[in-house]
Design a protein around this motif. Structure first.
Motif, PDB file in Angstrom:
ATOM      1  N   ARG A 235      -8.768  -2.797   1.166  1.00 51.59           N
ATOM      2  CA  ARG A 235      -7.457  -2.190   1.398  1.00 51.59           C
ATOM      3  C   ARG A 235      -7.189  -1.150   0.328  1.00 51.59           C
ATOM      4  O   ARG A 235      -7.358  -1.387  -0.859  1.00 51.59           O
ATOM      5  N   VAL A 236      -6.673   0.018   0.773  1.00 53.52           N
ATOM      6  CA  VAL A 236      -6.324   1.114  -0.129  1.00 53.52           C
ATOM      7  C   VAL A 236      -4.866   1.455   0.079  1.00 53.52           C
ATOM      8  O   VAL A 236      -4.418   1.568   1.231  1.00 53.52           O
ATOM      9  N   VAL A 237      -4.107   1.611  -1.041  1.00 52.53           N
ATOM     10  CA  VAL A 237      -2.706   2.039  -0.984  1.00 52.53           C
ATOM     11  C   VAL A 237      -2.613   3.396  -1.695  1.00 52.53           C
ATOM     12  O   VAL A 237      -2.971   3.531  -2.866  1.00 52.53           O
ATOM     13  N   ALA A 238      -2.143   4.418  -0.933  1.00 53.16           N
ATOM     14  CA  ALA A 238      -2.035   5.782  -1.463  1.00 53.16           C
ATOM     15  C   ALA A 238      -0.574   6.196  -1.515  1.00 53.16           C
ATOM     16  O   ALA A 238       0.214   5.874  -0.615  1.00 53.16           O
ATOM     17  N   ARG A 239      -0.223   6.934  -2.591  1.00 55.12           N
ATOM     18  CA  ARG A 239       1.134   7.478  -2.726  1.00 55.12           C
ATOM     19  C   ARG A 239       1.053   8.954  -2.387  1.00 55.12           C
ATOM     20  O   ARG A 239       0.390   9.729  -3.076  1.00 55.12           O
ATOM     21  N   LEU A 240       1.770   9.339  -1.322  1.00 51.39           N
ATOM     22  CA  LEU A 240       1.695  10.706  -0.828  1.00 51.39           C
ATOM     23  C   LEU A 240       2.965  11.465  -1.184  1.00 51.39           C
ATOM     24  O   LEU A 240       4.073  10.900  -1.156  1.00 51.39           O
ATOM     25  N   THR A 241       2.808  12.751  -1.526  1.00 50.02           N
ATOM     26  CA  THR A 241       3.954  13.637  -1.746  1.00 50.02           C
ATOM     27  C   THR A 241       4.086  14.517  -0.530  1.00 50.02           C
ATOM     28  O   THR A 241       3.152  15.256  -0.190  1.00 50.02           O
ATOM     29  N   ILE A 242       5.269  14.444   0.115  1.00 55.88           N
ATOM     30  CA  ILE A 242       5.492  15.175   1.353  1.00 55.88           C
ATOM     31  C   ILE A 242       6.339  16.406   1.033  1.00 55.88           C
ATOM     32  O   ILE A 242       7.432  16.298   0.455  1.00 55.88           O
ATOM     33  N   GLY A 243       5.830  17.591   1.386  1.00 57.41           N
ATOM     34  CA  GLY A 243       6.579  18.818   1.167  1.00 57.41           C
ATOM     35  C   GLY A 243       7.615  19.049   2.254  1.00 57.41           C
ATOM     36  O   GLY A 243       7.757  18.277   3.211  1.00 57.41           O
ATOM     37  N   THR A 244       8.366  20.148   2.056  1.00 62.21           N
ATOM     38  CA  THR A 244       9.417  20.474   3.032  1.00 62.21           C
ATOM     39  C   THR A 244       8.854  20.904   4.367  1.00 62.21           C
ATOM     40  O   THR A 244       9.578  20.936   5.377  1.00 62.21           O
ATOM     41  N   ASP A 245       7.540  21.200   4.422  1.00 61.25           N
ATOM     42  CA  ASP A 245       6.908  21.581   5.694  1.00 61.25           C
ATOM     43  C   ASP A 245       6.307  20.394   6.402  1.00 61.25           C
ATOM     44  O   ASP A 245       5.661  20.528   7.459  1.00 61.25           O
ATOM     45  N   GLY A 246       6.395  19.193   5.808  1.00 60.97           N
ATOM     46  CA  GLY A 246       5.863  17.992   6.445  1.00 60.97           C
ATOM     47  C   GLY A 246       4.412  17.718   6.119  1.00 60.97           C
ATOM     48  O   GLY A 246       3.855  16.718   6.573  1.00 60.97           O
ATOM     49  N   ARG A 247       3.741  18.572   5.332  1.00 63.46           N
ATOM     50  CA  ARG A 247       2.347  18.342   4.962  1.00 63.46           C
ATOM     51  C   ARG A 247       2.270  17.540   3.651  1.00 63.46           C
ATOM     52  O   ARG A 247       3.194  17.548   2.845  1.00 63.46           O
TER      53      ARG A 247
END
Length: 223
Positions: free
Chosen positions: A156-168
């Protein structure tokens, strides 16, 4: 008769003594006066006679030097050197000065730099970011890394994602790893390239940057 003769003899003796005294007195006076006359006469003769001193003899001329012998000047005698004893200088009175007192300069710590300004408060999220579709579909058997599959790695892998204002996804970091670097790196690669989100919004309805936690379980595909 006898009585008369006795008186005559006594008178004669008295007369003889008186005559002798008179004669002694006259003789003394005569001798004293005669001596005085002779002394006075001798003094007058001494005052009258003048004794003339004979003239001094003429000075003798020095004999002439021999004709064949030249006259040599007397040797020149140099005067003795004058020895001057230097006078010692007067003693110099030394004044003992107290040793200098060094007062340590207090070390003043430089003032602390001003604190950086506080970052602006993040905008209040009124609507969180949402994934479009099911993100799990991008981590199926066809996306399994071949190296991890050959090694039999899964987890199992847990990733922390940063979401920009464009949704990417603009950034990805692994908070919980699977123990296999191929599985971890593949999780972030797929999230950046394929997963899309609806960006978060603030209270005014404007799109803002936010974060999203993405858990992924890698299971070896069945043959």
């Amino acid at each position: 008769m006898a009585y008369a003769d006795r008186d005559t003899t006594g008178s004669r003796m008295v007369a003889i003594v008186v005559v002798a005294i008179i004669l002694a007195a006259v003789g003394y006076a005569f001798v004293t006066g005669l001596a005085y006359q002779y002394v006075k006469k001798a003094a007058e003769d001494l005052n009258v006679i003048e004794i003339e001193e004979p003239p001094p003899p003429p000075p003798e001329e020095p004999p002439p030097p021999p004709p064949d012998q030249p006259m040599t000047p007397p040797p020149v005698v140099a005067p003795p050197p004058i020895v001057r004893t230097p006078t010692p200088p007067p003693p110099i009175a030394t004044v003992q000065t107290p040793p200098p007192v060094y007062i340590p300069t207090p070390v003043v710590a430089p003032p602390a730099p001003p604190a950086p300004p506080a970052p602006p408060a993040p905008p209040r999220v009124s609507q969180a970011a949402k994934a479009k579709g099911n993100p799990g579909q991008y981590f199926g058997p066809d996306a399994y890394p071949p190296a991890a599959q050959r090694a039999g790695a899964q987890g199992r892998v847990v990733a922390r994602l940063t979401i920009g204002t464009d949704g990417r996804v603009s950034d990805c970091s692994i908070t919980t790893g699977s123990g296999n670097s191929d599985l971890d790196s593949t999780t972030c690669r797929i999230a950046r390239s394929r997963v899309r989100f609806t960006p978060a919004k603030d209270e005014a309805g404007n799109a803002i940057t936010s974060t999203y936690t993405l858990p992924v379980r890698w299971v070896l595909p069945e043959d």
